[in-house]
Write an enzyme that holds these catalytic residues in place. Structure first.
Site, short mmCIF file in Angstrom:
data_model
loop_
_atom_site.label_atom_id
_atom_site.label_comp_id
_atom_site.label_asym_id
_atom_site.label_seq_id
_atom_site.Cartn_x
_atom_site.Cartn_y
_atom_site.Cartn_z
N THR A 27 0.87 -1.18 0.00
CA THR A 27 0.00 0.00 0.00
C THR A 27 0.91 1.22 0.00
OG1 THR A 27 -0.05 0.19 2.43
CG2 THR A 27 -1.73 -1.21 1.41
N ALA A 56 3.21 -1.19 4.77
CA ALA A 56 2.47 -0.02 5.27
C ALA A 56 3.48 1.12 5.35
CB ALA A 56 1.87 -0.31 6.64
N ILE A 82 7.57 -2.26 7.01
CA ILE A 82 7.51 -0.79 7.09
C ILE A 82 8.12 -0.18 5.82
CG2 ILE A 82 8.11 1.25 8.43
CD1 ILE A 82 6.18 -0.81 9.79
N LYS A 83 7.27 0.60 5.15
CA LYS A 83 7.71 1.22 3.90
C LYS A 83 8.23 2.61 4.21
CE LYS A 83 5.76 1.04 -0.76
NZ LYS A 83 4.51 1.09 -1.53
N VAL A 84 9.48 2.87 3.81
CA VAL A 84 10.08 4.19 4.04
C VAL A 84 10.60 4.73 2.72
CG1 VAL A 84 10.76 3.65 6.43
CG2 VAL A 84 12.38 3.25 4.58
#
Ligand code: G3P
Length: 213
Positions: A27, A56, A82-84
């Site tokens: 997402t 996310a 965890i999307k950074v």
């Protein structure tokens, strides 16, 4: 090759989850914004449908903010990634998450050097955006090819997640050049199964069967 669905739409995720080919979900803030619910609600609901990595994305752009948002998101479920963004703070956060056993997806990668930095900091996934490079007249797939060569040269285990996929040829090419994962929008995933000769062939078989005794 793993297939992720690039959507935050629960109906799309539910419908594709029955096919047996979906390994995870990605997402981003734009996809979440379309759904009219909070990120937490949507991500929690996705964990109830798909048993696989679910990316996310953090909204914070500073290191401390990324860490605190990422820790909150990681609490939702052990499958959360965890999307950074691929910025200095994003790279620092990637290192921190890696050291704290939290999986990461470093997103908005547009160069091989950026992908090299993400791998050096232990990113679980790096997301090169191939469609957006095509949009500005470059060949997005060349980036996947370059990253594959670099990661293979040094044995980096960061997975190449082909993102910003716009059509079925992107999926095929990403598989040929060795992307580990393609994250695919609903429309493209449903198109993968289709071929006119499959439809006409099946129609013919059924017509012939109806004539047989
Ligand atoms: O999830 C990130 C990515 O796949 C975005 O795709 O079509 O907005 O460039 P797009």
């Amino acid at each position: 090759m793993e297939f992720f669905i690039d959507t935050a739409n629960l109906e799309e995720i539910k419908s594709l989850s029955t096919w047996g080919v979906v390994d995870g979900v990605t997402t981003n803030p734009s996809l979440i914004a379309k759904e009219g619910k909070s990120q937490k609600e949507i991500i929690t609901a996705i964990t109830e449908i798909i048993d696989g990595p679910i990316s996310a994305e953090v909204i914070a752009t500073d290191f401390d903010g990324m860490i605190s948002e990422g820790q909150e998101l990681a609490k939702i479920h052990s499958n959360i990634v965890i999307k950074v963004p691929l910025t200095i703070a994003g790279l620092q956060a990637t290192k921190w998450f890696t050291e704290n056993n939290i999986k990461t997806n470093v997103t908005l990668a547009f160069s091989a050097n950026q992908a090299l930095l993400a791998a050096k900091n232990g990113a679980t996934y790096v997301s090169p955006f191939i469609g957006r490079l095509d949009d500005i007249g470059q060949t997005g797939m060349d980036l996947i090819r370059e990253i594959r060569a670099i990661y293979d040269n040094y044995g980096f285990t960061t997975k190449i997640l082909a993102a910003s996929i716009r059509h079925t040829d992107h999926v095929k090419e990403a598989a040929i050049v060795g992307a580990d994962v393609s994250t695919i929008p609903y429309k493209v995933l449903t198109q993968l199964v289709k071929h006119p000769l499959t439809d006409s062939g099946l129609e013919q078989f059924l017509a012939d069967h109806a004539k047989s005794k």
